[in-house]
Design a protein around this motif. Structure first.
Motif, PDB file in Angstrom:
ATOM      1  N   GLN A   1      90.993  35.614   8.401  1.00  0.00           N
ATOM      2  CA  GLN A   1      91.010  35.450   9.850  1.00  0.00           C
ATOM      3  C   GLN A   1      91.914  36.508  10.461  1.00  0.00           C
ATOM      4  OE1 GLN A   1      89.416  32.882  11.372  1.00  0.00           O
ATOM      5  NE2 GLN A   1      90.041  33.372  13.438  1.00  0.00           N
ATOM      6  N   LYS A   2      91.472  37.115  11.557  1.00  0.00           N
ATOM      7  CA  LYS A   2      92.291  38.099  12.252  1.00  0.00           C
ATOM      8  C   LYS A   2      92.996  37.399  13.399  1.00  0.00           C
ATOM      9  CE  LYS A   2      90.265  42.475  11.259  1.00  0.00           C
ATOM     10  NZ  LYS A   2      90.099  43.780  11.785  1.00  0.00           N
ATOM     11  N   ASP A   3      94.314  37.555  13.446  1.00  0.00           N
ATOM     12  CA  ASP A   3      95.080  36.931  14.508  1.00  0.00           C
ATOM     13  C   ASP A   3      95.503  37.926  15.572  1.00  0.00           C
ATOM     14  OD1 ASP A   3      96.575  34.986  11.966  1.00  0.00           O
ATOM     15  OD2 ASP A   3      95.078  34.316  13.400  1.00  0.00           O
ATOM     16  N   GLU A   4      95.574  39.204  15.218  1.00  0.00           N
ATOM     17  CA  GLU A   4      96.055  40.179  16.176  1.00  0.00           C
ATOM     18  C   GLU A   4      95.011  40.447  17.249  1.00  0.00           C
ATOM     19  OE1 GLU A   4      94.257  42.825  12.901  1.00  0.00           O
ATOM     20  OE2 GLU A   4      95.650  41.171  12.848  1.00  0.00           O
ATOM     21  N   THR A   5      95.452  41.000  18.362  1.00  0.00           N
ATOM     22  CA  THR A   5      94.539  41.252  19.467  1.00  0.00           C
ATOM     23  C   THR A   5      93.993  42.667  19.443  1.00  0.00           C
ATOM     24  OG1 THR A   5      96.400  41.816  20.865  1.00  0.00           O
ATOM     25  CG2 THR A   5      95.614  39.543  20.956  1.00  0.00           C
TER      26      THR A   5
ATOM     27  N   HIS B   1      88.311  41.184  16.695  1.00  0.00           N
ATOM     28  CA  HIS B   1      87.615  39.900  16.799  1.00  0.00           C
ATOM     29  C   HIS B   1      88.656  38.777  16.800  1.00  0.00           C
ATOM     30  CE1 HIS B   1      83.510  41.340  16.210  1.00  0.00           C
ATOM     31  NE2 HIS B   1      83.989  42.172  15.308  1.00  0.00           N
ATOM     32  N   ASN B   2      88.372  37.690  17.478  1.00  0.00           N
ATOM     33  CA  ASN B   2      89.262  36.533  17.469  1.00  0.00           C
ATOM     34  C   ASN B   2      88.669  35.399  16.630  1.00  0.00           C
ATOM     35  OD1 ASN B   2      87.227  35.593  19.074  1.00  0.00           O
ATOM     36  ND2 ASN B   2      88.473  35.308  20.916  1.00  0.00           N
ATOM     37  N   HIS B   3      87.786  35.758  15.715  1.00  0.00           N
ATOM     38  CA  HIS B   3      87.143  34.798  14.822  1.00  0.00           C
ATOM     39  C   HIS B   3      86.919  35.477  13.480  1.00  0.00           C
ATOM     40  CE1 HIS B   3      83.248  36.901  15.283  1.00  0.00           C
ATOM     41  NE2 HIS B   3      83.652  37.079  16.525  1.00  0.00           N
TER      42      HIS B   3
ATOM     43  N   CYS C   1      84.476  36.319  22.559  1.00  0.00           N
ATOM     44  CA  CYS C   1      85.252  37.225  21.703  1.00  0.00           C
ATOM     45  C   CYS C   1      85.295  38.595  22.371  1.00  0.00           C
ATOM     46  CB  CYS C   1      84.611  37.324  20.321  1.00  0.00           C
ATOM     47  SG  CYS C   1      85.339  38.596  19.266  1.00  0.00           S
TER      48      CYS C   1
END
Length: 123
Positions: free
Chosen positions: A3-7, A16-18, A32
């Motif tokens: 999972q990517k947490d950074e913006t 991506h936020n997913h 997203c």
């Protein structure tokens, strides 16, 4: 995949936020920021994407449910994987170069390095 947490990503683009899976469709607009940016990039190049997971055996959704399926129903050509096409072209060029080098005047074939039967390209 993790999972990517950074913006933002390494290149400074929005991430991506997913969780991203290979060949996964873009998320609907507004869900997203990276999917929205990717959709805009592809639209600028004149490309429309499916809005669903791949269907088995090349099936398509009915009219009005997916913009890319609608294009295919209307006679648009399916897209091919450009990376494989490019690899095929590179392989063909490399083979032609090797054949040319081998059979060129003064090359290994001309000098008789192949033996009684030339098997240089039998693979």
């Amino acid at each position: 995949m993790k999972q990517k947490d950074e913006t933002t990503s390494r290149a400074g683009a929005v991430a991506h936020n997913h969780q991203v899976e290979p060949f996964s469709p873009l998320r609907p607009p507004g869900q997203c920021p990276r999917c929205d940016a990717r959709r805009a990039e592809r639209a600028a190049r004149g490309l429309t994407d499916h809005n669903h997971q791949p269907l088995p055996f090349g099936r398509r959704l009915p009219y009005g449910q997916c913009p890319r399926c609608d294009q295919l129903h209307d006679g648009a050509q399916p897209r091919t994987r450009h990376s494989r096409d490019g690899q095929r072209v590179r392989d063909d060029r490399q083979r032609q170069q090797a054949l040319g080098d081998h059979f060129a005047p003064g090359g290994p074939h001309d000098r008789g390095e192949c033996g009684p039967v030339c098997t240089a390209f039998d693979w």
